[in-house]
Design an enzyme around this catalytic site. Structure first.
Site, PDB file in Angstrom:
ATOM      1  CB  CYS A  31      29.221  -0.084  13.317  1.00 43.59           C
ATOM      2  SG  CYS A  31      30.090   1.031  12.196  1.00 43.59           S
ATOM      3  CG  HIS A  64       8.570   7.641   6.807  1.00 48.09           C
ATOM      4  ND1 HIS A  64       7.213   7.381   6.682  1.00 48.09           N
ATOM      5  CD2 HIS A  64       8.658   8.913   7.275  1.00 48.09           C
ATOM      6  CE1 HIS A  64       6.522   8.453   7.063  1.00 48.09           C
ATOM      7  NE2 HIS A  64       7.379   9.385   7.414  1.00 48.09           N
ATOM      8  NE  ARG A  77       7.247  -3.733   9.662  1.00 43.99           N
ATOM      9  CZ  ARG A  77       7.405  -2.429   9.405  1.00 43.99           C
ATOM     10  NH1 ARG A  77       8.221  -1.706  10.151  1.00 43.99           N
ATOM     11  NH2 ARG A  77       6.767  -1.853   8.418  1.00 43.99           N
ATOM     12  CG  ASP A 119       7.236  -1.275   0.598  1.00 43.55           C
ATOM     13  OD1 ASP A 119       7.695  -0.726  -0.433  1.00 43.55           O
ATOM     14  OD2 ASP A 119       6.069  -1.096   0.995  1.00 43.55           O
ATOM     15  CB  THR A 151      -0.806   8.591   2.004  1.00 42.68           C
ATOM     16  OG1 THR A 151      -0.514   9.356   3.190  1.00 42.68           O
ATOM     17  CG2 THR A 151      -0.673   9.507   0.800  1.00 42.68           C
ATOM     18  CB  ALA A 205      -2.629   2.390  -5.541  1.00 39.08           C
TER      19      ALA A 205
END
Length: 238
Positions: free
Chosen positions: A143, A116, A67, A101, A184, A226
């Site tokens: 980590c 998010h 992704r 993104d 949205t 948009a």
């Protein structure tokens, strides 16, 4: 469009909520789009959960790597760019995005409330430490502070919205005179609650979406993508 332009000129405080529709204009697949290649037989909802990651961290990490590469292969569109310019012209405009993104930032938007999270950042699973990842590893690194596995810094199904993002969004919605939902439906909570808060406090509610949505009590509706509507709104402002 003229009515929205006039409202934008008059409003002292504006909140813009963006969703997957604005990024779809850049070619970013939404969660509703079918997966491709190796991932075609999987549902995103089955991969974007803490349980899925704990069950098979390598597999979920690889899906997010895919992704990430998809997102980095596209560019901000005219909608992202026009909105960034509008924010410079209207300093009291607050942008809240449900997208992970980073395209708003790449378009030049300086202050984005990421509802998010952000797919390009990572933190550790157990303690939330920020984890910097070099290159594109096929397995989640650990980590350096606690040895917990790194995971994408996005909000998964069943997880809470980051506290600071929620606080800032709620405060902005309560003070807004104009609330614009772009790409949205603004019907899924808690994001939908922002429009409700703005409405309860007297804000004008507008939506920009090429398809009909279930948003209630909308004062201004623009049925356009948009990438088409926002440059037109900017032109009207100028």
């Amino acid at each position: 469009m003229e009515k929205l332009t006039e409202q934008l000129r008059q409003a002292r405080r504006v909140v813009v909520l963006t969703g997957s529709g604005i990024s779809a204009d850049s070619g970013v697949p939404t969660f509703r789009d079918p997966q491709e290649g190796l991932w075609a037989k999987f549902q995103p909802q089955d991969l974007a959960t803490p349980e899925a990651f704990r069950h098979d961290p390598d597999f979920v990490w690889q899906w997010y790597q895919w992704r990430r590469k998809r997102v980095l292969s596209v560019e901000p569109n005219a909608g992202h760019e026009a909105l960034a310019t509008l924010a410079e012209k209207h300093p009291a405009l607050t942008l809240v995005t449900q997208n992970v993104d980073g395209l708003h930032q790449r378009a030049g938007h300086r202050d984005v409330i990421e509802f998010h999270g952000n797919i390009h950042r990572n933190h550790c699973l157990d303690n939330g430490h920020e984890v910097r990842v070099e290159g594109h590893p096929d397995k989640p690194p650990r980590c350096r502070l606690c040895e917990s596995l790194a995971r994408p810094s996005v909000v998964w199904f069943g997880e809470a919205i980051p506290e600071r993002a929620l606080e800032r969004s709620v405060a902005a919605a309560q003070q807004a005179e104009l609330f614009i939902a772009i790409g949205t439906s603004a019907t899924v909570y808690p994001a939908a609650g922002l429009a409700d808060l703005a409405r309860e406090n007297g804000a004008t509610i507008a939506e920009i979406n090429p398809e009909a949505t279930q948003m209630s009590a909308v004062d201004i509706t623009i049925r356009a993508r948009a990438a088409e509507a926002l440059p037109a709104l900017l032109a009207g402002w100028d």
